[in-house]
Design a protein around this motif. Structure first.
Motif, mmCIF file in Angstrom:
data_model
loop_
_atom_site.group_PDB
_atom_site.id
_atom_site.type_symbol
_atom_site.label_atom_id
_atom_site.label_comp_id
_atom_site.label_asym_id
_atom_site.label_seq_id
_atom_site.Cartn_x
_atom_site.Cartn_y
_atom_site.Cartn_z
ATOM 1 N N THR A 49 0.573 -1.124 -0.350
ATOM 2 C CA THR A 49 0.215 -0.043 0.155
ATOM 3 C C THR A 49 0.927 1.048 0.458
ATOM 4 O O THR A 49 0.381 2.086 -0.752
ATOM 5 C CB THR A 49 -0.887 -0.213 0.998
ATOM 6 N N GLY A 50 2.482 1.262 1.341
ATOM 7 C CA GLY A 50 2.432 2.351 1.025
ATOM 8 C C GLY A 50 3.280 2.927 -0.878
ATOM 9 O O GLY A 50 3.682 3.514 -1.179
ATOM 10 N N GLU A 53 0.481 4.586 -2.522
ATOM 11 C CA GLU A 53 0.127 5.652 -2.219
ATOM 12 C C GLU A 53 1.602 6.573 -2.303
ATOM 13 O O GLU A 53 1.117 7.812 -3.018
ATOM 14 C CB GLU A 53 0.374 5.503 -0.672
ATOM 15 N N ALA A 57 0.895 9.952 -5.089
ATOM 16 C CA ALA A 57 1.181 11.087 -4.526
ATOM 17 C C ALA A 57 2.989 11.575 -5.473
ATOM 18 O O ALA A 57 2.482 13.010 -6.137
ATOM 19 C CB ALA A 57 1.965 11.309 -2.900
ATOM 20 N N ALA A 116 -6.246 5.465 -7.504
ATOM 21 C CA ALA A 116 -6.808 6.131 -6.696
ATOM 22 C C ALA A 116 -7.688 4.662 -6.327
ATOM 23 O O ALA A 116 -8.746 4.034 -5.149
ATOM 24 C CB ALA A 116 -7.634 7.561 -7.301
ATOM 25 N N LEU A 119 -7.008 1.981 -3.704
ATOM 26 C CA LEU A 119 -6.586 1.937 -2.263
ATOM 27 C C LEU A 119 -7.848 2.060 -2.028
ATOM 28 O O LEU A 119 -7.983 3.110 -0.662
ATOM 29 C CB LEU A 119 -5.854 3.405 -2.445
ATOM 30 N N LEU A 121 -10.063 4.660 -2.809
ATOM 31 C CA LEU A 121 -9.960 6.433 -3.146
ATOM 32 C C LEU A 121 -11.386 6.946 -4.071
ATOM 33 O O LEU A 121 -11.944 7.581 -3.658
ATOM 34 C CB LEU A 121 -9.170 7.550 -2.986
ATOM 35 N N TRP A 151 -0.590 13.412 4.438
ATOM 36 C CA TRP A 151 -2.158 12.550 3.603
ATOM 37 C C TRP A 151 -2.138 10.980 3.298
ATOM 38 O O TRP A 151 -3.555 10.872 3.810
ATOM 39 C CB TRP A 151 -1.288 13.377 2.167
ATOM 40 N N ARG A 152 -1.444 10.227 3.935
ATOM 41 C CA ARG A 152 -1.450 8.585 4.433
ATOM 42 C C ARG A 152 -2.078 8.600 5.493
ATOM 43 O O ARG A 152 -3.197 7.787 5.301
ATOM 44 C CB ARG A 152 0.014 7.569 4.076
ATOM 45 N N ALA A 157 -6.054 4.534 3.427
ATOM 46 C CA ALA A 157 -6.429 3.938 1.665
ATOM 47 C C ALA A 157 -7.414 1.958 2.477
ATOM 48 O O ALA A 157 -6.315 1.361 3.859
ATOM 49 C CB ALA A 157 -5.481 3.628 1.855
#
Length: 229
Positions: A49-50, A53, A57, A116, A119, A121, A151-152, A157
């Motif tokens: 996930t990171g 993300e 970004a 997005a 995750l 979003l 933001w994270r 997410a």
């Protein structure tokens, strides 16, 4: 959050569903020998996930550069967010000096939309509907100085199940062929999304969905994703 590896769904059943969707959209179907994306017995997972993300970004920052964010402000944000290592060499040249194909970077808007969705979003990735304008609210607030870590923590997410993401990848693999074929024939597309946008969405899914099996290489870097087939 670490990736979870699961058995891949039956590739033929997934492909049949993809072809049904193409038929519903009145798009041409790929030839019978059109390859499957994975084989029976393969496994699938999403990238961590990171990592996804971070890619979101970076793409968001690049789009901000496309629309006027000064290079110094962009680099300062990347440094403060500890994301410099996540920027590819072509992206770095564009962020720092505006070098490269400006139009191609603008097109990444749809790749970002696709990630997005991965995750959680945005709720849907409909091939006939353009990017949800409200998506910008779920992106880092660059003008307000919101850094990557902040933001994270704000978005929380909720990644899709790998099988659902893989099914959408298969659909976009077929859509990519069908949209290009439709545009070549001069026919009308089913919505407001063109072949470039579909290709960008497929690019993001090809990168985010990791396929494991005897016929798959290691996951490609962002610039190494192969969209030639």
């Amino acid at each position: 959050m670490q990736a979870v590896r699961v058995p891949a769904p039956d590739p033929r059943e997934v492909r049949d569903a993809s072809l049904d969707e193409l038929s519903r959209l009145r798009l041409p179907l790929p030839p019978a020998q059109f390859p499957l994306v994975w084989e029976p017995g393969d496994e699938i997972e999403l990238r961590p996930t990171g990592e996804i993300e971070a890619r979101i970004a970076v793409l968001h920052l690049i789009l901000a550069r496309c629309f006027g964010m000064p290079p110094r402000a962009a680099m300062e944000w990347l440094l403060a967010s500890h994301l410099v290592d996540m920027v590819t060499p072509p992206e770095c040249e564009f962020v720092m000096g505006g070098k490269g194909d400006h139009r191609s970077f603008v097109l990444h808007h749809d790749a970002l939309f696709s990630l997005a969705w991965v995750l959680g979003l945005t709720k849907q990735l409909d091939p006939t509907i353009p990017v949800d304008e409200r998506l910008v609210e779920r992106m880092p607030h660059l003008a307000g100085g919101e850094l990557f870590g902040q933001w994270r923590a704000r978005i929380l997410a909720a990644p899709q199940h790998p099988a659902d993401a893989a099914a959408l990848l298969d659909l976009h693999y077929c859509l990519d062929w069908a949209y290009l074929e439709t545009e070549r024939a001069g026919r009308r597309l089913p919505g407001l999304v063109d072949a470039n946008a579909i290709g960008q969405r497929r690019w993001a899914l090809e990168w985010a969905v990791v396929l494991r099996g005897p016929y798959h290489d290691e996951p490609p870097g962002w610039e190494e994703v192969d969209l030639s087939t």
